[in-house]
Write an enzyme that holds these catalytic residues in place. Structure first.
Site, PDB file in Angstrom:
ATOM      1  N   CYS A 162       0.860  -1.182   0.000  1.00  0.00           N
ATOM      2  CA  CYS A 162       0.000   0.000   0.000  1.00  0.00           C
ATOM      3  C   CYS A 162       0.891   1.224   0.000  1.00  0.00           C
ATOM      4  O   CYS A 162       2.111   1.107  -0.091  1.00  0.00           O
ATOM      5  CB  CYS A 162      -0.965  -0.019   1.169  1.00  0.00           C
ATOM      6  SG  CYS A 162      -0.166   0.298   2.722  1.00  0.00           S
ATOM      7  N   ARG A 184       4.421  -4.104   3.315  1.00  0.00           N
ATOM      8  CA  ARG A 184       3.521  -4.724   4.285  1.00  0.00           C
ATOM      9  C   ARG A 184       3.239  -6.211   4.013  1.00  0.00           C
ATOM     10  O   ARG A 184       2.091  -6.607   3.748  1.00  0.00           O
ATOM     11  CB  ARG A 184       2.228  -3.909   4.386  1.00  0.00           C
ATOM     12  CG  ARG A 184       2.519  -2.449   4.684  1.00  0.00           C
ATOM     13  CD  ARG A 184       1.296  -1.657   4.943  1.00  0.00           C
ATOM     14  NE  ARG A 184       0.704  -1.932   6.238  1.00  0.00           N
ATOM     15  CZ  ARG A 184      -0.428  -1.397   6.663  1.00  0.00           C
ATOM     16  NH1 ARG A 184      -1.078  -0.558   5.901  1.00  0.00           N
ATOM     17  NH2 ARG A 184      -0.912  -1.681   7.850  1.00  0.00           N
ATOM     18  N   LEU A 226       4.923 -13.144   8.552  1.00  0.00           N
ATOM     19  CA  LEU A 226       4.983 -13.531   9.967  1.00  0.00           C
ATOM     20  C   LEU A 226       3.656 -14.137  10.438  1.00  0.00           C
ATOM     21  O   LEU A 226       3.643 -15.027  11.279  1.00  0.00           O
ATOM     22  CB  LEU A 226       5.378 -12.327  10.838  1.00  0.00           C
ATOM     23  CG  LEU A 226       6.718 -11.669  10.445  1.00  0.00           C
ATOM     24  CD1 LEU A 226       6.986 -10.435  11.293  1.00  0.00           C
ATOM     25  CD2 LEU A 226       7.866 -12.665  10.586  1.00  0.00           C
ATOM     26  N   ARG A 275     -11.625   6.418   5.883  1.00  0.00           N
ATOM     27  CA  ARG A 275     -11.379   5.043   6.323  1.00  0.00           C
ATOM     28  C   ARG A 275     -11.238   4.964   7.843  1.00  0.00           C
ATOM     29  O   ARG A 275     -11.520   3.926   8.423  1.00  0.00           O
ATOM     30  CB  ARG A 275     -10.089   4.505   5.691  1.00  0.00           C
ATOM     31  CG  ARG A 275     -10.211   4.239   4.213  1.00  0.00           C
ATOM     32  CD  ARG A 275      -8.969   3.583   3.702  1.00  0.00           C
ATOM     33  NE  ARG A 275      -8.649   2.430   4.543  1.00  0.00           N
ATOM     34  CZ  ARG A 275      -7.490   1.808   4.554  1.00  0.00           C
ATOM     35  NH1 ARG A 275      -6.519   2.220   3.758  1.00  0.00           N
ATOM     36  NH2 ARG A 275      -7.280   0.779   5.332  1.00  0.00           N
TER      37      ARG A 275
HETATM   38  N1  EPU Z   1       5.780  -6.969   8.896  1.00  0.00           N
HETATM   39  C1  EPU Z   1       6.453  -7.965   8.253  1.00  0.00           C
HETATM   40  N2  EPU Z   1       5.824  -9.190   8.111  1.00  0.00           N
HETATM   41  C2  EPU Z   1       4.588  -9.413   8.606  1.00  0.00           C
HETATM   42  C3  EPU Z   1       3.910  -8.390   9.276  1.00  0.00           C
HETATM   43  C4  EPU Z   1       4.539  -7.160   9.404  1.00  0.00           C
HETATM   44  O1  EPU Z   1       7.582  -7.805   7.792  1.00  0.00           O
HETATM   45  O2  EPU Z   1       4.085 -10.536   8.444  1.00  0.00           O
HETATM   46  C5  EPU Z   1       6.427  -5.651   9.053  1.00  0.00           C
HETATM   47  C6  EPU Z   1       5.688  -4.540   8.302  1.00  0.00           C
HETATM   48  O3  EPU Z   1       6.021  -4.497   6.942  1.00  0.00           O
HETATM   49  C7  EPU Z   1       6.106  -3.317   9.065  1.00  0.00           C
HETATM   50  C8  EPU Z   1       6.219  -3.840  10.512  1.00  0.00           C
HETATM   51  O4  EPU Z   1       6.329  -5.263  10.397  1.00  0.00           O
HETATM   52  O5  EPU Z   1       7.352  -2.894   8.618  1.00  0.00           O
HETATM   53  C9  EPU Z   1       5.052  -3.511  11.411  1.00  0.00           C
HETATM   54  O6  EPU Z   1       3.831  -3.804  10.760  1.00  0.00           O
HETATM   55  P1  EPU Z   1       2.545  -4.321  11.541  1.00  0.00           P
HETATM   56  O7  EPU Z   1       2.281  -5.731  11.130  1.00  0.00           O
HETATM   57  O8  EPU Z   1       2.673  -4.036  12.987  1.00  0.00           O
HETATM   58  O9  EPU Z   1       1.426  -3.412  10.920  1.00  0.00           O
HETATM   59  P2  EPU Z   1      -0.090  -3.835  10.738  1.00  0.00           P
HETATM   60  O10 EPU Z   1      -0.449  -4.781  11.800  1.00  0.00           O
HETATM   61  O11 EPU Z   1      -0.331  -4.214   9.328  1.00  0.00           O
HETATM   62  C10 EPU Z   1      -1.152  -2.040  12.299  1.00  0.00           C
HETATM   63  C11 EPU Z   1      -2.124  -0.914  12.157  1.00  0.00           C
HETATM   64  C12 EPU Z   1      -1.471   0.211  11.354  1.00  0.00           C
HETATM   65  C13 EPU Z   1      -0.231   0.667  12.121  1.00  0.00           C
HETATM   66  C14 EPU Z   1       0.709  -0.511  12.342  1.00  0.00           C
HETATM   67  C15 EPU Z   1       1.923  -0.174  13.179  1.00  0.00           C
HETATM   68  C16 EPU Z   1      -4.233  -2.079  12.179  1.00  0.00           C
HETATM   69  C17 EPU Z   1      -5.447  -2.507  11.442  1.00  0.00           C
HETATM   70  N3  EPU Z   1      -3.311  -1.414  11.476  1.00  0.00           N
HETATM   71  O12 EPU Z   1      -0.828  -2.458  10.985  1.00  0.00           O
HETATM   72  O13 EPU Z   1      -2.411   1.265  11.304  1.00  0.00           O
HETATM   73  O14 EPU Z   1       0.457   1.648  11.383  1.00  0.00           O
HETATM   74  O15 EPU Z   1       0.003  -1.588  12.999  1.00  0.00           O
HETATM   75  O16 EPU Z   1       1.549   0.328  14.413  1.00  0.00           O
HETATM   76  O17 EPU Z   1      -4.133  -2.274  13.374  1.00  0.00           O
HETATM   77  C18 EPU Z   1      -3.387   3.198  10.437  1.00  0.00           C
HETATM   78  O18 EPU Z   1      -4.293   3.080  11.283  1.00  0.00           O
HETATM   79  O19 EPU Z   1      -3.239   4.253   9.751  1.00  0.00           O
HETATM   80  C19 EPU Z   1      -2.456   2.106  10.219  1.00  0.00           C
HETATM   81  C20 EPU Z   1      -1.720   1.994   9.123  1.00  0.00           C
END
Ligand code: EPU
Length: 417
Positions: free
Chosen positions: A117, A122, A126, A397
């Site tokens: 995105c 993203r 994991l 959103r």
């Molecule tokens: N990552 C990996 N592999 C994975 C998962 C994550 O490499 O399988 C990496 C990501 O690419 C990133 C880091 O780990 O570099 C952290 O990503 P995370 O998985 O924590 O992000 P997310 O769970 O997809 C949630 C929030 C986001 C917020 C992030 C970080 C939700 C629905 N979304 O995303 O919220 O930025 O955590 O705190 O909870 C927003 O609300 O604007 C938003 C983007």
């Protein structure tokens, strides 16, 4: 397509009430898939991502209702499709949150890969590695994850990177698995704790949420529950910066200041006066704004979801500040739009140097993601003249009635259709 028009130069004053947290409500809605009984949620923010999740659950056969007053009921008694199709997942990455619950309860799931995105690649590696450790087989083909299991087993899973939805997905998978699961290097975000509270109310056995080591003992089945979504700390932080950037005086009510410690410390550091209450706080921005460096990190440190808004504030600082984004590799899209409004920002890799003290002037700008949209509104509040923000569907959103709430505390802002 809607746009937001902001005329800058007004000091914001008054009281604003914070809505429920989108990022807590999304996993809570997915968790409703874990039981055939009725799940009732309170304080759901009425924003686009919630309606997309409702549509996804309805597609799967869940009787899902969400009303504008924040109440929602979900009954996943008759599931028809164990699938999250591309059309829905493409508009909202958090759809991946249905994978864990579906595998746990139905042993099978087909979920479209979310893809990258505007803020970064993203990946979901994991999530998948964790589920495989629990005994699921996850094949990726034709843009879909096809996952199945003969029964999930408890496992020891150490995340190599802290992942919020990854932690939530595996927690939801583990609650119905056979035996104990340990999630190490788990996300400590309040949204994860809020989900754990809900799962406990459904009968799950979870300890350690809110720390980086979560222990889950699987149970045979879960029941319905009544659960309240926590207030949105990012919305609260966005209004705090709105008060600071306009030199205003705003009471930010119906939130949990304890979830905003890093944000409020940073705002104090740059010169805003913060008064804490039990269920809210007051921000007065009557002095000048000092430029201070900032680095984003997982909770409890300063959140990446407030970085764009902080950058808008730093354009009005008294010197140069360096902002380092460590969570997402491409989360500076707002900087280019801020530059179009007169900001002086130089970017190199994951760092942006913001030279403050520039007069911002209203311009036509484009939002690239949810928090970037908020950053442009904040810049518009501080700018001379009129700013028109295009692509506000990003804003819709995740922020509930933001223009109404901003107008309620004195901003000159309106939506143009
Ligand atoms: N990552 C990996 N592999 C994975 C998962 C994550 O490499 O399988 C990496 C990501 O690419 C990133 C880091 O780990 O570099 C952290 O990503 P995370 O998985 O924590 O992000 P997310 O769970 O997809 C949630 C929030 C986001 C917020 C992030 C970080 C939700 C629905 N979304 O995303 O919220 O930025 O955590 O705190 O909870 C927003 O609300 O604007 C938003 C983007």
């Amino acid at each position: 397509m809607d746009k937001i028009q902001v005329v800058g130069g007004k000091e914001l004053r008054g009281r604003v009430e914070i809505s429920g947290a989108k990022n807590a409500a999304l996993p809570a809605m997915a968790a409703a898939l874990l039981t055939p009984e009725t799940v009732r949620l309170e304080n759901i923010p009425y924003v686009r991502d919630i309606l997309t999740t409702r549509a996804l659950l309805e597609y799967m056969g869940v009787d899902a209702k969400v009303s504008k007053d924040g109440a929602g009921t979900f009954k996943a008694a008759d599931i028809e499709a164990l699938e999250a199709p591309y059309e829905l997942v493409r508009t909202m990455r958090a759809s991946i949150l249905v994978l864990g619950p579906m595998l746990a309860r139905f042993k099978r799931a087909r979920v479209s890969l979310p893809g990258g995105c505007a803020i970064g690649a993203r990946p979901i590696n994991l999530h998948l590695q964790g589920l495989e450790k629990m005994g699921a087989k996850c094949d990726v083909s034709h843009g879909y994850v096809e996952a199945y299991t003969t029964g999930l087993q408890g496992a020891c899973i150490r995340f190599e990177t802290v992942t919020v939805t990854g932690t939530e997905n595996l927690m939801m998978a583990a609650v119905l698995a056979d035996g104990e699961t340990i999630l190490d290097n788990a996300a400590c975000e309040p949204e994860v704790e809020n989900l754990a509270d809900m799962l406990r109310a459904m009968g799950a056995e979870i300890e350690g949420d809110g720390t980086c080591l979560i222990r889950i003992r699987g149970v045979k089945e879960l029941k319905g529950c009544l659960h309240r979504i926590i207030p949105d700390r990012i919305e609260a932080g966005t209004f705090a910066i709105a008060a600071a950037i306009t030199r205003g005086d705003v009471e930010i009510a119906e939130c949990n200041p304890g979830h905003l410690t890093a944000v409020l410390n940073q705002l104090s550091l740059v010169g805003a006066e913060i008064t804490l209450g039990e269920t809210g706080f007051r921000v007065r921005g009557h002095t000048g704004i000092s430029s201070k460096n900032l680095t984003t990190h997982p909770y409890p440190a300063f959140p990446t979801d407030m970085q764009a808004q902080y950058m808008a504030l730093m354009t009005q600082g008294d010197g140069t500040s360096v902002i380092t984004e460590t969570i997402f590799e491409n989360r500076f899209m707002h900087a280019l739009e801020l530059v179009r409004m007169g900001a002086d920002i130089k970017m190199e890799g994951r760092q942006a140097a913001v030279c403050g003290g520039r007069l911002l002037t209203g311009a036509n700008v484009q939002a690239s993601d949810l928090r970037a949209s908020a950053s442009l509104i904040l810049a518009g509040l501080a700018a001379e003249g009129e700013t028109i923000i295009d692509r506000v569907y990003h804003l819709d959103r995740g922020y509930a009635r933001i223009e109404e709430k901003m107008a309620g505390i004195g901003a000159e802002i309106k939506r143009i259709s």
